[in-house]
Design a protein around this motif. Structure first.
Motif, mmCIF file in Angstrom:
data_model
loop_
_atom_site.group_PDB
_atom_site.id
_atom_site.type_symbol
_atom_site.label_atom_id
_atom_site.label_comp_id
_atom_site.label_asym_id
_atom_site.label_seq_id
_atom_site.Cartn_x
_atom_site.Cartn_y
_atom_site.Cartn_z
ATOM 1 N N MET A 285 12.655 27.162 9.155
ATOM 2 C CA MET A 285 13.138 26.605 10.414
ATOM 3 C C MET A 285 12.302 25.427 10.896
ATOM 4 N N VAL A 286 10.993 25.506 10.753
ATOM 5 C CA VAL A 286 10.130 24.429 11.246
ATOM 6 C C VAL A 286 10.409 23.142 10.485
ATOM 7 N N GLU A 317 13.561 28.149 19.021
ATOM 8 C CA GLU A 317 13.273 28.721 20.344
ATOM 9 C C GLU A 317 13.174 30.240 20.299
ATOM 10 N N ALA A 318 13.755 30.863 19.274
ATOM 11 C CA ALA A 318 13.657 32.312 19.144
ATOM 12 C C ALA A 318 12.285 32.736 18.621
ATOM 13 N N GLN A 319 11.526 31.790 18.027
ATOM 14 C CA GLN A 319 10.242 32.138 17.435
ATOM 15 C C GLN A 319 9.064 31.396 18.050
ATOM 16 N N TYR A 320 9.313 30.186 18.589
ATOM 17 C CA TYR A 320 8.252 29.361 19.156
ATOM 18 C C TYR A 320 8.694 28.863 20.532
ATOM 19 N N PHE A 321 7.743 28.298 21.271
ATOM 20 C CA PHE A 321 8.119 27.580 22.484
ATOM 21 C C PHE A 321 7.576 26.159 22.388
ATOM 22 N N THR A 454 -1.054 39.220 11.220
ATOM 23 C CA THR A 454 -0.933 38.481 12.474
ATOM 24 C C THR A 454 0.526 38.451 12.917
ATOM 25 N N LYS A 455 0.723 38.212 14.216
ATOM 26 C CA LYS A 455 2.074 38.230 14.771
ATOM 27 C C LYS A 455 2.393 36.899 15.445
ATOM 28 N N ARG A 456 3.664 36.525 15.357
ATOM 29 C CA ARG A 456 4.124 35.332 16.038
ATOM 30 C C ARG A 456 4.561 35.668 17.459
ATOM 31 N N ILE A 457 5.128 36.847 17.619
ATOM 32 C CA ILE A 457 5.588 37.327 18.924
ATOM 33 C C ILE A 457 4.992 38.710 19.151
ATOM 34 N N LEU A 458 4.395 38.916 20.300
ATOM 35 C CA LEU A 458 3.714 40.169 20.628
ATOM 36 C C LEU A 458 4.416 40.840 21.802
ATOM 37 N N THR A 459 4.634 42.133 21.696
ATOM 38 C CA THR A 459 5.249 42.906 22.774
ATOM 39 C C THR A 459 4.207 43.843 23.378
#
Length: 603
Positions: A285-286, A317-321, A454-459
């Protein structure tokens, strides 16, 4: 009535003038941004006035009551007489009105003023931090980060020549790459595109029909794209899946055939467009996003490029801002220095630190940006396992039901509502909307022998409502909204805070109206006992209000301190069972003081 109101207004005005003069000439003013000094002194004077307001009102009440009660010497007053009950109604109304003013000042106005004063006090250090970071990012070539910090510094210190010069230098650097124009064009292409993210929610049949329509028009890219989407959402082994797979293969074969164009420029355009589309289909995607972005500048009228640039942007936008989102709220942080602890399923814990947190306007605090996010993780024995730092992060409220199954399984132990509950989702990686090779990732540190993905998105394993509540822990409990203190008192121990401290503060603030009502009724009792019968004015009375105000202020401080000690002891012993006990004791105090007043008599 008019005399009481006039006495209150005149006395408040005189005290405010005295307080302002004291602050202006004697108060120790901290280092401030140039131009903030007068506002700081004025707000400090108002803050002091609000803290002295109960004593000011009390002294004014005593003076007014001594005159009012001394005017009527025709009645012979006896204990509990109808006349004294009538007077008590008058006293009770004034006590309730005064208490309302005091509570509104302390619970509404005072926290807002305190927050503004803290912002002014923190501004110089924050300005230096922003400028230092701006220079560091400028020297390292991360121009967008440098711009963020330079703009934030300029907002804090509009008269700063250093910030203005740095911002101008950055503008020249970005202007050389046509950054602003490119950014505007990229946003416009995304907004104007006919690509809809909702197409990802369409059924396999609907997507396949779109693919057939594109295939009939020999639009091979659209035909392949929709056929691939139809194949992904179709049930395994279904006719739709097989049909979509065949059409996707046919469309791709057509894309692979050498295309015949009128000139080499169109041939090169088609080749680059196909290469970027291949990256998108491969999940890169990048690379796909930046490739389509570059093509967009070269061929702004190509509908395929505009369309799939927007498609790549939606996936991004679903993975980065994007970094250009941050100025919406950066520099206007509503909370700083936030810290809390979270318990994990394996018995360990995570400790979260946030330097600054700001909410995006008109989102109901559902979208926020964090500056300087640190997360430390420890095992059940308190041994350090890993830490993570990221300069910026985007925090969103997300329903648990919309998360992937693995994340939902991890959250099952929390007891949250898995269907309707919401949790904070943190986007840790950011990119520039225009410039390639600008991916910013978190920095991880692991203990010896400890390695984790490592994580790209953390909950975070907490309710989003609790996260909003924990934002206010950066303040002293007495400066937090009472509703938040009450809610946090039930959960404080879960997040590393003392339940007794928050519970005591909640009890003291809930019982404070009773304290002030008792105080103002007591002022009426004093006014009755020292009512002026002769009506002759004495020069010594001029200084009485000031001595009374100081004395009553000290008396109230002693009373509030005693109340806090009592509530602390009761809450520490009875926990939340102390609330009804404190309420009953407060009510008894009000009734007892009221009975003392109506038991007054002439002699």
């Amino acid at each position: 009535m008019k005399r009481v109101v006039f006495a209150l207004f005149f006395h408040c005005l005189l005290v405010f003038i005295c307080l302002f003069c004291y602050v202006h000439y004697k108060w120790s003013i901290p280092e401030l941004i140039p131009g903030m000094a007068f506002s700081y002194k004025l707000l400090t004077s108002v803050q002091l006035l609000l803290s002295w307001l109960p004593a000011i009102l009390g002294s004014a009440y005593i003076i007014a009551y001594t005159k009012i009660f001394g005017q009527d010497d025709k009645h012979i007053m006896v204990k509990y007489s109808p006349y004294m009950l009538t007077q008590f109604k008058f006293v009770a109304i004034f006590a309730i009105v005064a208490t309302t003013f005091v509570i509104c000042g302390q619970e509404v106005a005072s926290p807002l003023i305190k927050q503004r004063l803290l912002h002014m006090e923190d501004a110089p250090a924050l300005y230096k931090e922003y400028m230092q970071a701006a220079h560091q990012y400028y020297e390292s070539g991360d121009l967008m980060f440098a711009v963020q910090y330079a703009e934030a510094a300029e907002r804090l210190h509009p008269r700063s020549q250093e910030a203005s010069t740095l911002k101008s230098d950055l503008a020249v650097q970005l202007e050389g790459t046509d950054y602003d124009e490119t950014l505007s064009s990229a946003r416009k292409a995304y907004g104007d595109s006919n690509f809809s993210p909702h197409e990802r929610n369409a059924t396999s049949y609907e997507l396949f029909q779109k693919a057939k329509a594109a295939y009939a028009k020999e639009n091979w890219i659209d035909a392949h794209y929709y056929a691939m989407m139809a194949q992904r959402v179709a049930e395994p082994g279904s006719a739709n899946e097989n049909d979509a797979k065949m059409m996707a293969a046919d469309a791709w074969n057509m894309l692979d055939e050498p295309a015949q164009f009128e000139n080499n420029e169109l041939t090169e355009q088609y080749r680059l467009k196909k290469l970027a589309y291949s990256q998108l289909m491969a999940g890169n995607m990048v690379e796909a996003y930046y490739s389509f972005g570059e093509l967009l500048q070269r061929y702004p009228r190509d509908e395929d490029i505009r369309r799939y640039y927007a498609a790549a942007a939606v996936e991004m936008e679903a993975q980065y801002f994007f970094l250009d989102e941050i100025p919406i709220s950066f520099g206007m942080e509503d909370r700083r220095d936030i810290a809390f602890r979270m318990k994990l399923q394996d018995g360990g814990q995570q400790v979260v630190f946030i330097k600054g947190l700001s909410s995006v306007q008109n989102t109901g605090s559902l979208v926020q940006y964090a500056r300087g996010l640190d997360i430390y993780q420890f095992d059940k024995d308190g041994v350090f396992q890993q830490s993570m730092y990221v300069p910026y992060a985007k925090i969103l409220s997300q329903t648990i039901s919309s998360l992937d199954k693995a994340t939902q399984k991890e959250l099952a132990y929390t007891g949250l509502d898995m269907e309707k509950g919401t949790v904070p989702t943190i986007m840790l990686e950011s990119v520039d909307r225009v410039q390639p090779n600008s991916l910013n990732k978190p920095i991880y540190t692991f203990s010896e022998g400890q390695v984790a993905p490592t994580k790209r998105i953390l909950t975070l394993p907490i309710a989003y409502s609790d996260f909003l509540l924990l934002k206010n822990t950066s303040h002293d409990p007495e400066e937090m909204p009472l509703v938040d203190v009450i809610q946090l008192a039930f959960k404080a121990s879960d997040y590393g805070y003392s339940q007794t401290i928050y519970g005591q503060d909640a009890c003291s603030r809930m019982s404070k109206p009773f304290l002030y009502i008792v105080f103002f009724i007591a002022m009426a009792i004093i006014g009755w006992n020292y009512r002026i019968m002769s009506g002759k004015f004495r020069l010594t009375w001029v200084l009485t209000p000031f001595f009374l105000t100081v004395g009553l202020y000290l008396l109230l401080e002693i009373g509030k301190y005693t109340q806090r000690l009592l509530n602390y002891g009761l809450f520490g012993f009875f926990r939340f069972g102390a609330i009804p006990i404190i309420f009953v004791l407060s009510l008894i105090a009000v009734i007892w003081t009221s009975l003392i007043f109506v038991s007054r008599r002439s002699q």
